[in-house]
Motif scaffolding. Sequence first.
Motif, PDB file in Angstrom:
ATOM      1  N   MET A  25      49.709  46.123  22.336  1.00 45.00           N
ATOM      2  CA  MET A  25      48.496  46.091  23.167  1.00 45.00           C
ATOM      3  C   MET A  25      48.293  44.685  23.730  1.00 45.00           C
ATOM      4  O   MET A  25      48.752  43.695  23.158  1.00 45.00           O
ATOM      5  N   THR A  26      47.587  44.639  24.858  1.00 40.29           N
ATOM      6  CA  THR A  26      47.356  43.367  25.520  1.00 40.29           C
ATOM      7  C   THR A  26      45.980  43.334  26.173  1.00 40.29           C
ATOM      8  O   THR A  26      45.420  44.372  26.522  1.00 40.29           O
ATOM      9  N   TYR A  27      45.450  42.140  26.300  1.00 40.58           N
ATOM     10  CA  TYR A  27      44.278  41.879  27.135  1.00 40.58           C
ATOM     11  C   TYR A  27      44.830  41.236  28.397  1.00 40.58           C
ATOM     12  O   TYR A  27      45.609  40.276  28.324  1.00 40.58           O
ATOM     13  N   GLU A  28      44.421  41.757  29.565  1.00 42.00           N
ATOM     14  CA  GLU A  28      44.957  41.204  30.810  1.00 42.00           C
ATOM     15  C   GLU A  28      44.077  41.568  31.994  1.00 42.00           C
ATOM     16  O   GLU A  28      43.423  42.607  31.998  1.00 42.00           O
ATOM     17  N   ALA A  29      44.078  40.675  32.970  1.00 40.99           N
ATOM     18  CA  ALA A  29      43.468  40.954  34.266  1.00 40.99           C
ATOM     19  C   ALA A  29      44.601  41.516  35.108  1.00 40.99           C
ATOM     20  O   ALA A  29      45.465  40.786  35.574  1.00 40.99           O
ATOM     21  N   LEU A  30      44.620  42.834  35.237  1.00 37.44           N
ATOM     22  CA  LEU A  30      45.816  43.500  35.745  1.00 37.44           C
ATOM     23  C   LEU A  30      45.848  43.631  37.261  1.00 37.44           C
ATOM     24  O   LEU A  30      46.761  43.162  37.915  1.00 37.44           O
ATOM     25  N   ASN A  31      44.880  44.308  37.821  1.00 35.50           N
ATOM     26  CA  ASN A  31      44.849  44.515  39.272  1.00 35.50           C
ATOM     27  C   ASN A  31      43.472  45.049  39.666  1.00 35.50           C
ATOM     28  O   ASN A  31      42.671  45.380  38.792  1.00 35.50           O
ATOM     29  N   PRO A  32      43.178  45.160  40.973  1.00 34.35           N
ATOM     30  CA  PRO A  32      41.835  45.588  41.382  1.00 34.35           C
ATOM     31  C   PRO A  32      41.459  47.012  40.936  1.00 34.35           C
ATOM     32  O   PRO A  32      40.280  47.320  40.844  1.00 34.35           O
ATOM     33  N   SER A  33      42.418  47.861  40.637  1.00 30.16           N
ATOM     34  CA  SER A  33      42.047  49.224  40.223  1.00 30.16           C
ATOM     35  C   SER A  33      41.759  49.316  38.728  1.00 30.16           C
ATOM     36  O   SER A  33      41.098  50.250  38.281  1.00 30.16           O
ATOM     37  N   THR A  34      42.238  48.369  37.938  1.00 28.50           N
ATOM     38  CA  THR A  34      41.962  48.392  36.503  1.00 28.50           C
ATOM     39  C   THR A  34      41.068  47.240  36.064  1.00 28.50           C
ATOM     40  O   THR A  34      40.490  47.302  34.995  1.00 28.50           O
ATOM     41  N   ASP A  35      40.982  46.181  36.871  1.00 25.86           N
ATOM     42  CA  ASP A  35      40.217  44.990  36.521  1.00 25.86           C
ATOM     43  C   ASP A  35      40.727  44.401  35.206  1.00 25.86           C
ATOM     44  O   ASP A  35      41.886  44.577  34.860  1.00 25.86           O
ATOM     45  N   VAL A  36      39.879  43.702  34.469  1.00 29.88           N
ATOM     46  CA  VAL A  36      40.287  43.149  33.176  1.00 29.88           C
ATOM     47  C   VAL A  36      40.289  44.306  32.181  1.00 29.88           C
ATOM     48  O   VAL A  36      39.331  45.077  32.110  1.00 29.88           O
ATOM     49  N   ARG A  37      41.380  44.434  31.436  1.00 28.78           N
ATOM     50  CA  ARG A  37      41.498  45.585  30.545  1.00 28.78           C
ATOM     51  C   ARG A  37      42.109  45.201  29.209  1.00 28.78           C
ATOM     52  O   ARG A  37      42.749  44.160  29.071  1.00 28.78           O
ATOM     53  N   TYR A  38      41.914  46.106  28.243  1.00 33.86           N
ATOM     54  CA  TYR A  38      42.615  46.080  26.968  1.00 33.86           C
ATOM     55  C   TYR A  38      43.417  47.361  26.959  1.00 33.86           C
ATOM     56  O   TYR A  38      42.864  48.455  27.159  1.00 33.86           O
TER      57      TYR A  38
END
Length: 132
Positions: A105-118
């Motif tokens: 698992m990761t914490y990341e600011a992925l892209n505009p459709s998911t925003d910051v996610r775990y």
Amino acid sequence: AAAPQPEPAAAPAPVQQAAPAPVGGSLFDIAASYVGYPYVLYGTPPQAFDCSAYTWWVFKQAGIDIPRTVAGQKAAVTPVSDPQPGDLVFYNDWYHVGIYAGNGMTYEALNPSTDVRYGPLLSNNVWYGRLG
């Protein structure tokens, strides 16, 4: 008979604003406090994040200085083959970095459709880097 009582006025809903994470707090508590925040390329923390701004900001709030860019973060770590929670995870498929949380698992600011996610890693084509 008693006179009917008026309906109590509904209290206005409180405005929900995320409080900034305290400096020196747990890295994962800080990372989790920003889940759902917007992803914006070249975003300005803490209102919005791109991937390296998110990792930089979370570490900064925990009292750890790391470079602001993906390239700088890559250069600041030692590659490891035994990833531990808190290591940075770099995707080889994209110019992207997140914070490894353990168990894939990761914490990341992925892209505009998911925003910051775990969430789970999006690829097995990654490498991990450890600070210090």
